[in-house]
Motif scaffolding. Structure first.
Motif, mmCIF file in Angstrom:
data_model
loop_
_atom_site.group_PDB
_atom_site.id
_atom_site.type_symbol
_atom_site.label_atom_id
_atom_site.label_comp_id
_atom_site.label_asym_id
_atom_site.label_seq_id
_atom_site.Cartn_x
_atom_site.Cartn_y
_atom_site.Cartn_z
ATOM 1 N N GLY A 150 0.913 1.312 -11.898
ATOM 2 C CA GLY A 150 -0.229 1.261 -12.796
ATOM 3 C C GLY A 150 -1.326 0.306 -12.374
ATOM 4 O O GLY A 150 -2.410 0.305 -12.969
ATOM 5 N N VAL A 151 -1.064 -0.521 -11.352
ATOM 6 C CA VAL A 151 -2.080 -1.458 -10.859
ATOM 7 C C VAL A 151 -2.886 -0.742 -9.776
ATOM 8 O O VAL A 151 -2.341 -0.325 -8.747
ATOM 9 C CB VAL A 151 -1.425 -2.732 -10.288
ATOM 10 N N ALA A 152 -4.198 -0.615 -9.992
ATOM 11 C CA ALA A 152 -5.019 0.229 -9.122
ATOM 12 C C ALA A 152 -5.222 -0.367 -7.739
ATOM 13 O O ALA A 152 -5.388 0.369 -6.766
ATOM 14 C CB ALA A 152 -6.374 0.482 -9.782
ATOM 15 N N ASP A 153 -5.237 -1.689 -7.609
ATOM 16 C CA ASP A 153 -5.535 -2.314 -6.324
ATOM 17 C C ASP A 153 -4.458 -3.328 -5.997
ATOM 18 O O ASP A 153 -3.465 -3.450 -6.704
ATOM 19 C CB ASP A 153 -6.927 -2.956 -6.370
ATOM 20 N N ARG A 154 -4.681 -4.081 -4.930
ATOM 21 C CA ARG A 154 -3.673 -5.009 -4.446
ATOM 22 C C ARG A 154 -4.313 -6.343 -4.049
ATOM 23 O O ARG A 154 -5.520 -6.408 -3.796
ATOM 24 C CB ARG A 154 -2.956 -4.418 -3.227
ATOM 25 N N TYR B 79 0.810 -1.227 0.000
ATOM 26 C CA TYR B 79 0.000 0.000 0.000
ATOM 27 C C TYR B 79 0.839 1.272 0.000
ATOM 28 O O TYR B 79 0.320 2.346 0.286
ATOM 29 C CB TYR B 79 -0.956 -0.030 1.192
#
Length: 289
Positions: A170-174, A153
């Motif tokens: 570039g990856v919006a979530d985890r 995060y």
């Protein structure tokens, strides 16, 4: 055999803990069977499936490098969440674990769970897996878990050496992080870090109630994106279902014997004999045997 959940209900998880070889089979067949299990669980409406990591038991299970199995199962399913149950974080760099599962998350369109835990293998393999071999091992597990969350995060404080190095911006979530354990110590850690917590009831059923209560009491909001707003507790157990009690016992007996053998292989004969003396089998277990 898996059966469909009852109408109007959802089963939370199928946990393929050890990916055992079929009788007379090989690791190749075990991996294929594990992927088939994921696809079958998805068809039946299960929400998630987790694969375990174990080392030194290759004669009976296909449980090493389980993140590759996670990737394969996710690629051949469409809706079910796929994850680790668990990554043995004590052996690895928190950065590498966070990075690898973020890549899996991006490849799988958001269906990846990151189950974190710790475990030991045979002494030689523990040494082979060590991050640093020149020093006496340090128990920094709590710091490792916190660091995984910080990497996921981008939550390192200003001035920290790792601040300003986000993973895959570039990856919006985890991936959804979980802490898994079998003691009240892990419940305390999960609660204080505001994580979802899975308790291994099959490994330590007597501590189940205390762990659940401790987790709820220690839970604090983490403030991290995607973290639960209230304590989220999952209880895991081994289940065998038969038309009668006798049939259920018969189906369960091989799994019970397998886990007894696996414990001896993974934790060492001397240590396991001590544990067995402290926890003698129940009358019910002796009757099944």
């Amino acid at each position: 055999m898996l059966r469909s959940p009852a109408e109007g209900r959802k089963h939370e998880a199928v946990h393929s803990r050890h990916q055992p070889h079929p009788i007379g089979g090989s690791p190749v067949e075990a991996f294929a069977n594990s992927v088939d299990l994921a696809r079958h669980a998805e068809r039946l409406g299960y929400q998630r499936i987790w694969f375990a990591e174990h080392h030194g038991v290759s004669a009976s299970t296909a449980s090493s490098t389980h993140e590759v199995l996670v990737a394969r199962a996710a690629a051949l399913t469409d809706r079910i969440r796929v994850g680790s149950g668990v990554v043995q974080l004590n052996h690895y760099s928190p950065f590498k674990v966070a990075e690898a599962f973020t890549v899996l998350y991006a490849m799988s369109l958001g269906r990846i769970d990151l189950g974190i835990g710790r475990a030991s293998s045979a002494p030689a393999l523990d040494f082979a897996l060590r991050r640093v071999r020149s020093d006496v091992p340090v128990d920094d597990y709590a710091e490792q878990v916190a660091e995984v969350l910080a990497w996921l995060y981008d939550a390192f404080p200003d001035g920290h050496p790792f601040a300003g190095h986000p993973l895959l911006p570039g990856v919006a979530d985890r991936p959804q992080p979980w802490l898994l354990g079998s003691s009240t110590q892990s419940a305390v850690l999960a609660g204080r870090l505001g994580m979802r917590y899975g308790f291994a009831g099959s490994a330590n059923p007597r501590a189940s109630r205390a762990a659940a209560q401790t987790f709820a009491e220690q839970f604090r909001l983490s403030g991290l994106a995607g973290s639960p707003a209230e304590p989220y507790f999952m209880y895991t157990m081994r289940v065998a279902v038969g038309a009668t009690q006798e049939e259920g016992d018969r189906l369960r007996a091989p799994a019970d014997l397998f886990h007894q053998w696996l414990r001896r292989e993974s934790c060492g004969q001397r240590r396991c004999r001590t544990r067995t003396r402290r926890s003698p089998p129940s009358a019910e277990s002796r009757g099944r045997a």
